[in-house]
Design a protein around this motif. Sequence first.
Motif, PDB file in Angstrom:
ATOM      1  N   CYS A  88      19.915 -30.862 -14.555  1.00  0.00           N
ATOM      2  CA  CYS A  88      18.551 -31.329 -15.277  1.00  0.00           C
ATOM      3  C   CYS A  88      17.178 -29.564 -15.349  1.00  0.00           C
ATOM      4  O   CYS A  88      16.861 -29.648 -14.297  1.00  0.00           O
ATOM      5  N   PRO A  89      17.396 -29.973 -16.838  1.00  0.00           N
ATOM      6  CA  PRO A  89      15.838 -28.959 -17.093  1.00  0.00           C
ATOM      7  C   PRO A  89      14.835 -29.016 -16.090  1.00  0.00           C
ATOM      8  O   PRO A  89      14.335 -30.335 -16.010  1.00  0.00           O
ATOM      9  N   GLY A  90      14.405 -28.219 -16.216  1.00  0.00           N
ATOM     10  CA  GLY A  90      12.342 -28.497 -14.684  1.00  0.00           C
ATOM     11  C   GLY A  90      11.372 -28.315 -16.433  1.00  0.00           C
ATOM     12  O   GLY A  90      11.598 -27.857 -16.575  1.00  0.00           O
ATOM     13  N   GLY A  91      10.537 -29.108 -15.650  1.00  0.00           N
ATOM     14  CA  GLY A  91       8.916 -29.355 -17.310  1.00  0.00           C
ATOM     15  C   GLY A  91       7.979 -30.152 -16.330  1.00  0.00           C
ATOM     16  O   GLY A  91       8.220 -29.646 -14.870  1.00  0.00           O
ATOM     17  N   MET A  92       7.215 -29.560 -16.634  1.00  0.00           N
ATOM     18  CA  MET A  92       5.815 -30.184 -15.905  1.00  0.00           C
ATOM     19  C   MET A  92       5.344 -31.683 -16.799  1.00  0.00           C
ATOM     20  O   MET A  92       3.984 -31.513 -15.379  1.00  0.00           O
ATOM     21  N   GLU A  93       6.537 -33.009 -16.230  1.00  0.00           N
ATOM     22  CA  GLU A  93       5.993 -33.821 -15.462  1.00  0.00           C
ATOM     23  C   GLU A  93       5.773 -34.399 -14.410  1.00  0.00           C
ATOM     24  O   GLU A  93       6.432 -33.914 -13.292  1.00  0.00           O
ATOM     25  N   VAL A  94       4.894 -34.795 -14.227  1.00  0.00           N
ATOM     26  CA  VAL A  94       4.666 -35.462 -12.233  1.00  0.00           C
ATOM     27  C   VAL A  94       5.881 -36.575 -11.846  1.00  0.00           C
ATOM     28  O   VAL A  94       6.746 -37.274 -12.505  1.00  0.00           O
ATOM     29  N   ILE A  95       6.472 -36.384 -10.805  1.00  0.00           N
ATOM     30  CA  ILE A  95       7.588 -37.020 -10.499  1.00  0.00           C
ATOM     31  C   ILE A  95       6.828 -37.850  -9.411  1.00  0.00           C
ATOM     32  O   ILE A  95       6.318 -37.066  -8.325  1.00  0.00           O
ATOM     33  N   THR A  96       6.534 -39.519  -9.148  1.00  0.00           N
ATOM     34  CA  THR A  96       6.795 -40.128  -8.884  1.00  0.00           C
ATOM     35  C   THR A  96       7.855 -41.108  -7.539  1.00  0.00           C
ATOM     36  O   THR A  96       8.231 -41.277  -8.112  1.00  0.00           O
TER      37      THR A  96
ATOM     38  N   SER B  48       7.170 -24.154 -17.734  1.00  0.00           N
ATOM     39  CA  SER B  48       5.687 -23.513 -16.967  1.00  0.00           C
ATOM     40  C   SER B  48       4.595 -23.411 -17.900  1.00  0.00           C
ATOM     41  O   SER B  48       4.706 -23.168 -18.805  1.00  0.00           O
ATOM     42  N   ASP B  49       3.456 -24.723 -18.115  1.00  0.00           N
ATOM     43  CA  ASP B  49       2.216 -24.764 -18.466  1.00  0.00           C
ATOM     44  C   ASP B  49       1.249 -23.856 -17.393  1.00  0.00           C
ATOM     45  O   ASP B  49       0.575 -24.650 -16.471  1.00  0.00           O
ATOM     46  N   CYS B  50       0.899 -22.818 -18.205  1.00  0.00           N
ATOM     47  CA  CYS B  50      -0.538 -21.505 -16.683  1.00  0.00           C
ATOM     48  C   CYS B  50      -0.910 -21.947 -17.086  1.00  0.00           C
ATOM     49  O   CYS B  50      -1.166 -21.254 -18.726  1.00  0.00           O
ATOM     50  N   LEU B  51      -2.131 -22.764 -15.932  1.00  0.00           N
ATOM     51  CA  LEU B  51      -3.400 -22.684 -16.097  1.00  0.00           C
ATOM     52  C   LEU B  51      -4.114 -21.469 -16.155  1.00  0.00           C
ATOM     53  O   LEU B  51      -4.063 -20.942 -15.508  1.00  0.00           O
ATOM     54  N   LEU B  52      -5.357 -20.501 -16.819  1.00  0.00           N
ATOM     55  CA  LEU B  52      -5.726 -19.853 -16.160  1.00  0.00           C
ATOM     56  C   LEU B  52      -6.296 -20.034 -15.203  1.00  0.00           C
ATOM     57  O   LEU B  52      -6.584 -18.484 -14.392  1.00  0.00           O
ATOM     58  N   ASP B  53      -6.839 -20.541 -15.331  1.00  0.00           N
ATOM     59  CA  ASP B  53      -8.036 -21.624 -13.849  1.00  0.00           C
ATOM     60  C   ASP B  53      -7.508 -21.218 -12.796  1.00  0.00           C
ATOM     61  O   ASP B  53      -7.824 -21.672 -11.162  1.00  0.00           O
ATOM     62  N   SER B  54      -6.267 -21.345 -12.892  1.00  0.00           N
ATOM     63  CA  SER B  54      -4.592 -21.410 -11.839  1.00  0.00           C
ATOM     64  C   SER B  54      -4.231 -20.009 -11.059  1.00  0.00           C
ATOM     65  O   SER B  54      -4.230 -19.663  -9.906  1.00  0.00           O
TER      66      SER B  54
ATOM     67  N   ASN C  45      -6.157 -21.932 -22.792  1.00  0.00           N
ATOM     68  CA  ASN C  45      -6.884 -22.479 -22.026  1.00  0.00           C
ATOM     69  C   ASN C  45      -5.271 -22.029 -20.571  1.00  0.00           C
ATOM     70  O   ASN C  45      -5.614 -22.375 -19.504  1.00  0.00           O
ATOM     71  N   GLY C  46      -4.197 -21.538 -21.071  1.00  0.00           N
ATOM     72  CA  GLY C  46      -3.072 -20.778 -19.902  1.00  0.00           C
ATOM     73  C   GLY C  46      -1.915 -20.651 -21.141  1.00  0.00           C
ATOM     74  O   GLY C  46      -2.407 -20.296 -22.830  1.00  0.00           O
ATOM     75  N   TYR C  47      -0.801 -19.783 -20.917  1.00  0.00           N
ATOM     76  CA  TYR C  47       0.529 -20.159 -21.560  1.00  0.00           C
ATOM     77  C   TYR C  47       1.153 -20.538 -20.556  1.00  0.00           C
ATOM     78  O   TYR C  47       1.987 -21.380 -19.839  1.00  0.00           O
ATOM     79  N   HIS C  48       2.601 -20.478 -21.714  1.00  0.00           N
ATOM     80  CA  HIS C  48       3.650 -21.502 -21.654  1.00  0.00           C
ATOM     81  C   HIS C  48       4.716 -20.225 -21.106  1.00  0.00           C
ATOM     82  O   HIS C  48       5.231 -19.775 -22.286  1.00  0.00           O
TER      83      HIS C  48
END
Length: 1122
Positions: free
Chosen positions: A515-523, A663-669, A652-655
């Motif tokens: 199960c590959p990991g992604g950037m979706e929100v898990i509810t 992972s979507d890594c934002l510069l402000d983080s 905004n960032g890099y992938h």
Amino acid sequence: MSVPDYMQCAEDHQTVLVVVQPVGIVPEDQFFRIYKRIASVAQVSIRDSQRNLYIRYRHHYLPENNDWGDFQTHRKVVGLICVTTCGSGKEWPQTSERFHGQKEVFGATLYDSRLLVFGLQGEIAEQQRTDVAFYPSYDDCPDVEKKVEDFVESIFIVLESKRLDRATDKSGDKIPLLCVPFEKKDFVGLDTDSRHYKKRCQGRMRKHVGDLCLQAGMLQDALVHYHMAVELLRSVNDFLWLGAALEGLCSASVIFHYPGGTAGKAAGRNPSAAQGQAADAGKRHRPGAQEVLIDPGALTTNGISADTSSEIGRAKNCLSPEDIIEKYKEAISYYGKYKNAGVIELEACVKAVRVLAIQKRAMEASEFLQNAVYINLGQLSEEEKIQRYSILSELYYLIGFHRKSAFFKRVAAMQCVAPTIPEPGWRACYKLLLETLPGYSLSLDPKDFSKGAHRGWAAVQMRLLHELVYASRRMGNPGLSVRHLSFLLQTMLDFLSDQEKKEVTQSLENYTSKCPGGMEVITLPDGLRLHPVPFTKLPIVRSVKLLDLPVSLRPHKQKGLMENSMSTKSPFIYSPIIMHNRGEERNKKIGGLFKWPFPMCCPLPNSPVQGLLTSGVEFESLPAALSLPAESGLYPVTLVGVPRTAGNITVNGYHTSVFGVTSDCLLDSLTSVRTSGCLVEVIPSLPRLQLSTSLPRSAHPLQPSKEELSSSVSVQLFNGETQQLTITLENIGSEDLETLEITSKISNTKERLFGEFLIRLDFSGGENLLQDLMTVNGISVTGLPISSPLRQVLKPRAETRPPGSESSKTDYNHVKMLEAVMTFKYSGGAGKVEGYYRDLTLGLHVDVEPSVFFTRVSTLPATSTRQCHLLLDVFNSTEHELTVSAQNNQDLVLHASECQRMAIQVDKFDFDTLPQPDQETVRYTSLKLLEEERLHAQASMINSTLGITWDIISFVGEASVEGVLNQLVLDHLQLAPLQWDVMVNGKPCDCDIIADCKVGDAVPLEVKLTNRSKNTVGPFALTVVPFQDYQNGVQNYDLQDAVTFIGSNTFYIDTVNPSEESLCLGALLFLYSGDFYLNIKFQDDSVGKEPGAGQGKELPLSWFGLPSIHIRAQEAPMEAGA
């Protein structure tokens, strides 16, 4: 009593217990709908009285707990409401029988009961009965609450009668002894007539009456009875009931001091809230589980007693808040003496904790809870253990002990999956583990870990995260496992050992393979949202900077269209390097590509950075497959992307994709990066040319040139050697090329160039250039002559240097560098319309090694007045044999470091034919520069005429004498402005030409003067003097008898204007045969042998060089008949 009610609180002592149960088959949802409506009647104001009756409802209650009703009356079931479904009259008898059977379970303590029948209509339903209410359906029952209120009032009547009966009981010795279940066997055979026994009976009854008064709303009376019971029971050491009396006294005092209740928000005295909670709790109930308390509602002081004067007495008998806790401690200590009173002791501890929580006395509350932990309740089921630990957790949370609360919550979670449970509750375990997170200062939002220092115990947090991973896996949710494991790796990376990092990453790779990991929100089902976890530490980005495009791709604005504050346009690149100037970074302009460099380090292997995250116009991020070794240190990474349309792009960032997690890594983080993004302006498309050459690329930049170059080539040449360079241009872009401009320049150099260092462009088929973009250009290095005779040790060529030899510093000083730059400026497409262009710059680096030196130059006159001999001392500065050649001259072979003289006969040069600068150039140019240009032009003419070349092995080059020519040599090489032509017998005489004639024949003599100067010359006088040369140093001028002139031997020439000619004619007669010479001398009347009058005195002697004339007179042949 084996099952404690952990939700009990002190004010429950004033409630009466009513059990609501289904009879027969009743749908669960319909039952709890009715139960919720019944539970809403939690407080009833009694008619004709200011007292209130509080009711506590239960839908499940163990009969064994009812046996403790005499000990504490709020534990006694005094009311029963049954709910049933009856579809026809035939079912009614059986339903009625079941109702009576249910009453028998609690029959000994019931005050009253009711049966609510749904679905039965007809004659039976029309009967008027007080204990049964009939309703057509569960939806058609409007007066359920009213029926419950009437039922509660009937309970109050029975309660009040019992209170009055017990309170007014004067039977003295006949007072019964109230007992708890385990005491009955102990009192068998006890002396009932003893004083001790009677006091015990009186004290227990007083305590019992106090409970009834408290339930009936008589708070003052309850306090009085509790005080009396305490005194009586203390005197006979009846510790169990003494504890109960003290607890009753504490409960009554708590009700007085805290009318809002002590159950907290979860079980406050808000009736409406309590009803909802009761219904929900009922739905969650399973057989054997403890129910949630139904809060009786708010209690007002006016509801305690109708007599307001009792307020004085109440305050007098009521315990102070401090005394309440002391009495609780005392009561609990008495309970602790009895093994079978463990449940009572535990509930008393819980009640005391709730009171202390109201009083904000957390430390004392923790002592009560610590005592509760060690109370032994015997063999508890796994479900009861879970409930116990959960309640302990809630109570610790209530007093502010959050970490302790989390500890017991985690214990409860582990109990859910104990090995003794046949079907482990992994979902319940996971849910409880999630609830422990705040207590351990752990949040599942990765943003909370980017703010300041780490909070909490990392070791405990890692253990908890591992448990979440395992629980989610056992739940069958690998996505949750990946998310928690990613979170652990991202937030706890600094606390993991090398071995732990290896184990965690291996586990993560195993999970992500399924199960590959992604950037979706898990509810989650309970609504909890698990935010994505970008791997900003895998790799760790230290800095980020937006880069310009390569020079060849960088767009420029036409100077006339340059906007204010416009920076250079460029396609862009993305990387983690330090942002020195945020303002500068936010206004970059690009034209088709951009780059971003990242200096990054990775504590773990296999961390590829894949692309950029942007917003704005359409953008294609070019994938990058990068694998960083573990603990690699800083490693620069450049990410490249191509915008597809014109407009603005924000980076905004890099992938990244690490261990199967994208992972979507934002510069402000990124804590180490001081920017939140960069704004890039994208211009319309431009053509894109690609340049290639026939020479190898240069390994070093041009010096001292500071400009950036698209490409550079290098070549090593001997001084004077020529190398051809082929340049190929190819349009690899999508736009047509519309304009192309080519320029070149020589970089600044301290060396003086003699001759030319040119980039000669030879375009064939000029109009087709823009179509095929293919051309051959020649680069010619025509000379750097170094004329110093002192330089004897020179640097050998790299390819011919002996193996193992080392070049000293001095060697390199003799190698000169020449540099030039070619610029190809081009445009087209939509970018050209907006005024943009690109340029390609090609740098040429030439290392010039010395070849031939001319150490000395001189001249000698030749036999012809229009020629002379040029003498050159040639020095071979190389380490190889060298051959020097010149036009119409023999080759000269020189060995290494050898110097020889070379003589070359050359025609004199007419320097006046060289182009002259115009008047405007003369006006604005210094005299020194004009002189240098004149000398350069003269030297170039001489070089081209001499055509001196050299040959070293397989290398061929030109040699220039420009640097060694002085003014004297130039004067000797210059053709005189006055040209003298002499003809004898119609034939020119020069260069040792012998004119033949016959003795006795007149020989015509012509002398022609051509004025090539810029001034008028003359008049001149020329005298012809014949003589004979005996070739032994003797010359005979006495030839009056051998040669005679026909006419005068002196010619007079008048003034001659520029570009005009003057001709003198005469004749000679030779009387004898022989070789005669004619010497023409200038003469005038005033100065003997000086040049003629007029301007002749001012002219250089070299202007009057007439050729020497050689005439051979021969006897005429005899005729045949003589």
